[in-house]
Design a protein around this motif. Structure first.
Motif, PDB file in Angstrom:
ATOM      1  N   GLY A 172       0.336  -0.816   0.353  1.00 40.92           N
ATOM      2  CA  GLY A 172      -0.489   0.117  -0.235  1.00 40.92           C
ATOM      3  C   GLY A 172       1.107   1.231  -0.348  1.00 40.92           C
ATOM      4  O   GLY A 172       1.548   1.407  -0.934  1.00 40.92           O
ATOM      5  N   ASN A 203      -4.596  -2.396  -0.303  1.00 39.17           N
ATOM      6  CA  ASN A 203      -6.112  -2.650   0.175  1.00 39.17           C
ATOM      7  C   ASN A 203      -5.392  -1.505   1.316  1.00 39.17           C
ATOM      8  O   ASN A 203      -6.159  -1.386   2.217  1.00 39.17           O
ATOM      9  N   ASP A 261     -12.999   3.150  -3.826  1.00 33.03           N
ATOM     10  CA  ASP A 261     -12.884   3.201  -2.447  1.00 33.03           C
ATOM     11  C   ASP A 261     -11.855   2.290  -1.388  1.00 33.03           C
ATOM     12  O   ASP A 261     -12.163   0.653  -2.146  1.00 33.03           O
ATOM     13  N   ALA A 262     -12.600   1.622  -0.588  1.00 35.67           N
ATOM     14  CA  ALA A 262     -11.395   0.464   0.302  1.00 35.67           C
ATOM     15  C   ALA A 262     -12.565  -0.909  -0.068  1.00 35.67           C
ATOM     16  O   ALA A 262     -11.478  -2.068  -0.246  1.00 35.67           O
ATOM     17  N   ALA A 314      -4.519   5.716  -2.796  1.00 31.28           N
ATOM     18  CA  ALA A 314      -4.234   4.690  -3.626  1.00 31.28           C
ATOM     19  C   ALA A 314      -3.604   5.032  -5.278  1.00 31.28           C
ATOM     20  O   ALA A 314      -3.130   4.404  -5.877  1.00 31.28           O
ATOM     21  N   LEU A 366     -11.048  -1.829  -3.701  1.00 32.85           N
ATOM     22  CA  LEU A 366      -9.556  -2.393  -3.098  1.00 32.85           C
ATOM     23  C   LEU A 366      -9.132  -3.301  -2.655  1.00 32.85           C
ATOM     24  O   LEU A 366      -8.299  -4.598  -3.093  1.00 32.85           O
ATOM     25  N   ASP A 367      -9.921  -3.669  -2.112  1.00 33.04           N
ATOM     26  CA  ASP A 367      -9.879  -5.543  -1.615  1.00 33.04           C
ATOM     27  C   ASP A 367     -11.073  -6.288  -2.600  1.00 33.04           C
ATOM     28  O   ASP A 367     -10.118  -7.591  -1.891  1.00 33.04           O
ATOM     29  N   ALA A 405      -8.028   5.769   1.745  1.00 34.16           N
ATOM     30  CA  ALA A 405      -8.309   4.439  -0.029  1.00 34.16           C
ATOM     31  C   ALA A 405      -7.781   5.395  -0.530  1.00 34.16           C
ATOM     32  O   ALA A 405      -7.426   4.787  -1.998  1.00 34.16           O
TER      33      ALA A 405
END
Length: 395
Positions: A197, A223, A245-246, A231, A249-250, A228
């Motif tokens: 990250g 993530n 968003d988070a 990134a 990214l997951d 977020a």
């Protein structure tokens, strides 16, 4: 070089956002199901051995437009294999390293050696014990400079370098701080293997700000960027309007590593119990919304579902405790899991394209700074699913 592909992928991801942004685990109804009932029906008809947690079906065999989505996703996800010099770790250097890590380092160094041996020293970013940097520095006949926040790992790395009579300096620093960034400069050949990250982002930003002789970075754990929005690194990426968003990214890291029937069974039970608990909490709280819950000990899977639910409710500090009615939700959770894994297979089509979008964003950042950049795979996915490598040098 990368702007056109990045822009095209931005448009494709934006056009299909309703397929990958909503999370089937959290949302009980998805807009695309109503728009494409033939896709939902085909997925629901798949046998359980063809799609389950850890097992994905071949969606290219499905009806339209699912087959087209699958073909387009594969095209957008494609990366070339980077040319590499044949390279193998010496037995002494490989001692104590797991086989997969040995394969990753050997492949990384082989790809990095294809470029000119520029730089006065090798800078190993988030180095751990410095296995990668020590290997490349030894192959190039250069000293090693390592950045690692864990003092014990720095001490172990120094001992390994001393034992091999290899010149090395270890800096115990947070890679996100200004002291680490100051070590990046025109004399450095910087490398990072799976710096997570913000950590690999800090190296790329420092390379742009301070200059660098050459760069080889295999990014990981997008993530873990906080927030977020950080990134996205390039000006072109920010201008695209695509801001993952988070949860998005997951998605890049969605595929669990599951080995054997027992591991798949544990994963299925974990997900089914979480889904059953989610259905209960929606009813108990009177709010049809997903509630994020913390992780729970794996030993709880040996309990009966009612006891698990009581402990889980306490762990999440819920104001309502499960009663006798909770037992009905275990069966409902397993039924919902069957639907979720089928819808999640569609979302999974976009995991690698979204990762490639992030990789192109980083390539674009370096190109915007005037560096010559190459992007491709340095090893097979069997060695690591994060097998993409950015190579850059001053033009």
């Amino acid at each position: 070089m990368f702007a056109d592909r990045h822009d095209a992928l931005s448009r494709w991801l934006t056009a299909h956002r309703d397929l990958w942004h909503p999370r089937p685990f959290a949302e009980r109804a998805l807009a695309w199901e109503a728009a494409h009932p033939e896709v939902a029906a085909w997925l629901d008809a798949l046998p359980d051995d063809a799609v389950s947690p850890g097992v994905a079906p071949d969606l290219a065999l499905g009806p339209e437009p699912l087959a087209t989505w699958a073909r387009e996703a594969a095209a957008h996800a494609a990366l070339p294999d980077l040319p590499a010099m044949p390279f193998a770790l010496q037995p002494r250097a490989a001692r104590g390293l797991p086989g997969r890590k040995q394969a990753q380092i050997a492949a990384f160094v082989g790809a990095a050696l294809r470029s000119a041996p520029s730089g006065d020293h090798v800078l190993d970013w988030c180095a751990g014990k410095g296995h990668l940097g020590r290997t490349l520095a030894g192959a190039l006949g250069r000293p090693l400079v390592a950045v690692e926040w864990d003092a014990a790992l720095c001490d172990a790395g120094r001992a390994l370098c001393d034992a091999q009579k290899q010149p090395a300096t270890f800096h115990t620093l947070d890679a996100r701080g200004p002291e680490a960034a100051a070590l990046v400069g025109p004399d450095a050949r910087a490398v990072a293997l799976h710096a997570c990250g913000d950590l690999h982002g800090a190296l790329l930003r420092a390379a742009v700000t301070h200059g660098v002789a050459a760069l080889a970075v295999a990014p990981c754990c997008y993530n873990r960027a906080v927030p977020a929005e950080s990134a996205v690194l390039s000006a072109g990426g920010r201008a695209s309007g695509l801001s993952p968003d988070a949860d998005d990214l997951d998605l890049v890291h969605r595929a669990p590593v599951v080995t054997g029937p027992a591991g798949r069974a544990r994963l299925a039970q974990t997900l089914a119990w979480r889904l059953g608990f989610d259905l209960w909490q929606r009813a108990a709280m009177g709010e049809d919304t997903y509630r994020r819950m913390p992780p729970f000990p794996e030993t709880w899977l040996a309990l009966d579902f009612a006891e698990f639910a009581r402990r889980f409710a306490a762990l999440g500090a819920l104001s309502t405790a499960p009663g006798a009615e909770i037992t009905a939700f275990e069966k409902a959770g397993h039924a919902r899991l069957r639907s979720v894994v089928r819808r999640d297979a569609v979302r999974g089509l976009f995991a690698r394209p979204l990762e490639v979008w992030l990789l192109l964003d980083r390539a674009r950042l370096l190109e915007e700074a005037g560096l010559e950049v190459h992007l491709g795979c340095f090893c097979p996915e069997t060695a690591t699913p994060r097998n993409a490598l950015l190579l850059a040098r001053r033009a």
